[in-house]
Motif scaffolding. Structure first.
Motif, mmCIF file in Angstrom:
data_model
loop_
_atom_site.group_PDB
_atom_site.id
_atom_site.type_symbol
_atom_site.label_atom_id
_atom_site.label_comp_id
_atom_site.label_asym_id
_atom_site.label_seq_id
_atom_site.Cartn_x
_atom_site.Cartn_y
_atom_site.Cartn_z
ATOM 1 N N ARG A 128 7.825 1.594 -6.948
ATOM 2 C CA ARG A 128 8.658 2.630 -6.317
ATOM 3 C C ARG A 128 8.026 4.014 -6.346
ATOM 4 O O ARG A 128 8.481 4.928 -5.661
ATOM 5 C CB ARG A 128 10.041 2.666 -6.961
ATOM 6 N N PHE A 129 6.967 4.166 -7.123
ATOM 7 C CA PHE A 129 6.303 5.465 -7.199
ATOM 8 C C PHE A 129 5.107 5.571 -6.253
ATOM 9 O O PHE A 129 4.463 6.613 -6.188
ATOM 10 C CB PHE A 129 5.810 5.714 -8.631
ATOM 11 N N VAL A 130 4.802 4.477 -5.542
ATOM 12 C CA VAL A 130 3.554 4.384 -4.781
ATOM 13 C C VAL A 130 3.814 4.209 -3.292
ATOM 14 O O VAL A 130 4.662 3.406 -2.894
ATOM 15 C CB VAL A 130 2.712 3.195 -5.306
ATOM 16 N N ASP A 131 3.083 4.947 -2.471
ATOM 17 C CA ASP A 131 3.107 4.771 -1.022
ATOM 18 C C ASP A 131 1.940 3.856 -0.652
ATOM 19 O O ASP A 131 0.802 4.299 -0.528
ATOM 20 C CB ASP A 131 2.973 6.122 -0.318
ATOM 21 N N PHE A 132 2.225 2.574 -0.488
ATOM 22 C CA PHE A 132 1.166 1.602 -0.241
ATOM 23 C C PHE A 132 0.513 1.770 1.127
ATOM 24 O O PHE A 132 -0.601 1.292 1.341
ATOM 25 C CB PHE A 132 1.723 0.175 -0.381
ATOM 26 N N GLY A 133 1.177 2.449 2.041
ATOM 27 C CA GLY A 133 0.622 2.632 3.378
ATOM 28 C C GLY A 133 -0.580 3.557 3.422
ATOM 29 O O GLY A 133 -1.297 3.591 4.428
ATOM 30 N N LEU A 134 -0.826 4.292 2.354
ATOM 31 C CA LEU A 134 -1.917 5.268 2.345
ATOM 32 C C LEU A 134 -3.110 4.821 1.506
ATOM 33 O O LEU A 134 -4.089 5.556 1.394
ATOM 34 C CB LEU A 134 -1.401 6.612 1.796
ATOM 35 N N GLY A 135 -3.045 3.641 0.928
ATOM 36 C CA GLY A 135 -4.057 3.231 -0.031
ATOM 37 C C GLY A 135 -5.301 2.607 0.565
ATOM 38 O O GLY A 135 -5.458 2.471 1.776
ATOM 39 N N GLY A 136 -6.210 2.211 -0.342
ATOM 40 C CA GLY A 136 -7.407 1.470 0.017
ATOM 41 C C GLY A 136 -7.431 0.181 -0.779
ATOM 42 O O GLY A 136 -7.148 0.193 -1.989
ATOM 43 N N TYR A 137 -7.790 -0.939 -0.131
ATOM 44 C CA TYR A 137 -7.584 -2.264 -0.736
ATOM 45 C C TYR A 137 -8.821 -3.154 -0.637
ATOM 46 O O TYR A 137 -9.718 -2.928 0.171
ATOM 47 C CB TYR A 137 -6.389 -2.946 -0.059
ATOM 48 N N GLY A 138 -8.793 -4.209 -1.452
ATOM 49 C CA GLY A 138 -9.948 -5.067 -1.618
ATOM 50 C C GLY A 138 -10.307 -5.950 -0.456
ATOM 51 O O GLY A 138 -11.403 -6.522 -0.429
ATOM 52 N N GLU A 139 -9.428 -6.121 0.536
ATOM 53 C CA GLU A 139 -9.793 -6.936 1.689
ATOM 54 C C GLU A 139 -10.610 -6.155 2.713
ATOM 55 O O GLU A 139 -11.156 -6.723 3.666
ATOM 56 C CB GLU A 139 -8.561 -7.523 2.385
ATOM 57 N N GLU A 140 -10.694 -4.836 2.519
ATOM 58 C CA GLU A 140 -11.418 -3.999 3.470
ATOM 59 C C GLU A 140 -12.906 -3.989 3.092
ATOM 60 O O GLU A 140 -13.254 -3.729 1.943
ATOM 61 C CB GLU A 140 -10.828 -2.592 3.469
ATOM 62 N N PRO A 141 -13.794 -4.265 4.047
ATOM 63 C CA PRO A 141 -15.212 -4.482 3.730
ATOM 64 C C PRO A 141 -15.999 -3.183 3.567
ATOM 65 O O PRO A 141 -16.973 -2.930 4.271
ATOM 66 C CB PRO A 141 -15.707 -5.280 4.951
ATOM 67 N N TYR A 142 -15.559 -2.367 2.603
ATOM 68 C CA TYR A 142 -16.243 -1.098 2.358
ATOM 69 C C TYR A 142 -16.548 -0.953 0.874
ATOM 70 O O TYR A 142 -15.788 -1.445 0.029
ATOM 71 C CB TYR A 142 -15.363 0.092 2.775
#
Length: 235
Positions: A128-142
């Motif tokens: 509830r403290f996190v805006d997941f729409g703005l994050g960076g995640y492990g499925e992204e190839p960077y």
């Protein structure tokens, strides 16, 4: 504000390994013998290295198949997260305290794929403290430093603000987190609760190092000391 998840906010290593083992079997038809240690790496990188150390030659569609299988296997085990895992000391209070700072938006910069990142935090009431729409995640190839810049871009588009090292803070437990912040353009608070020692975090570029998150006021003071007000775009 970008939080790393594993060993910074939560520790669910047992469940994660089981999910990896099931995903590996689903994709290759073989049992998992060796899982590459995370060490701050994204799931996309761990998948390829795990296939290699287990003698499997990766095909073009192996990554999306493996990540899909990993998401399914992890979701099947979500009921075990709170029982067999733990929130790191002070994680909830730190997130809550930082959320009260004016102008701060909290998200994640994690090697975990997004669906699993949500489940990991939700299991301990941290989502509830996190805006997941703005994050960076492990499925992204960077690489993680580039992923940081991708997350800054997402936040900038949504919030109409330029995000730079002056108003972006990464909190993580590994030297890779510190290196990504330095290269990608963010201040860095190292937390010596996981993969790297305080000395290793400083050597990798952390601006400040805390022993853990147990003192919420210390976390807030660290964030405030490393940021200046964001410059909103004109118009």
């Amino acid at each position: 504000m970008l939080w790393n998840i594993d060993l910074t906010l939560v520790d669910v290593a047992i469940v994660s390994r089981d999910a990896y083992a099931e995903a590996f079997r689903a994709v290759t038809g073989r049992p998992l013998v060796k899982l590459v240690p995370p060490m701050g790496r994204p799931d996309s990188e761990i998948v390829f290295e795990t296939l290699a150390v287990n003698g499997v030659r990766a095909e073009d569609d192996d990554l999306p198949r493996f990540l899909s299988a990993l998401a399914a296997a992890f979701a099947e085990r979500k009921g075990r997260l709170a029982k067999e895992g733990r929130a790191m000391a002070g994680a909830k209070d730190a997130l809550k305290a930082v959320s009260r700072l004016d102008g701060v938006v909290q998200t994640v910069l994690t090697g975990t794929i997004r669906s699993n990142a949500v489940l990991k935090l939700k299991a301990f009431g941290l989502d509830r403290f996190v805006d997941f729409g703005l994050g960076g995640y492990g499925e992204e190839p960077y690489p993680k430093a580039t992923l940081l810049q991708v997350a800054q871009g997402r936040a900038g588009q949504r919030l109409g603000t330029s995000f730079t090292a002056a108003n972006t803070v990464v909190i993580g437990d590994s030297a890779r987190d510190a290196q990504a912040a330095r290269i990608g353009g963010a201040a860095m608070i190292g937390v010596a609760s996981g993969r790297s020692t305080a000395g290793e975090l400083r050597a990798a570029g952390a601006d400040l190092v805390l022993p853990d998150l147990s003192d919420a006021s210390e976390v807030v003071a660290a964030v405030a000391s490393l940021t200046t007000p964001a410059t909103r775009k004109a118009g």
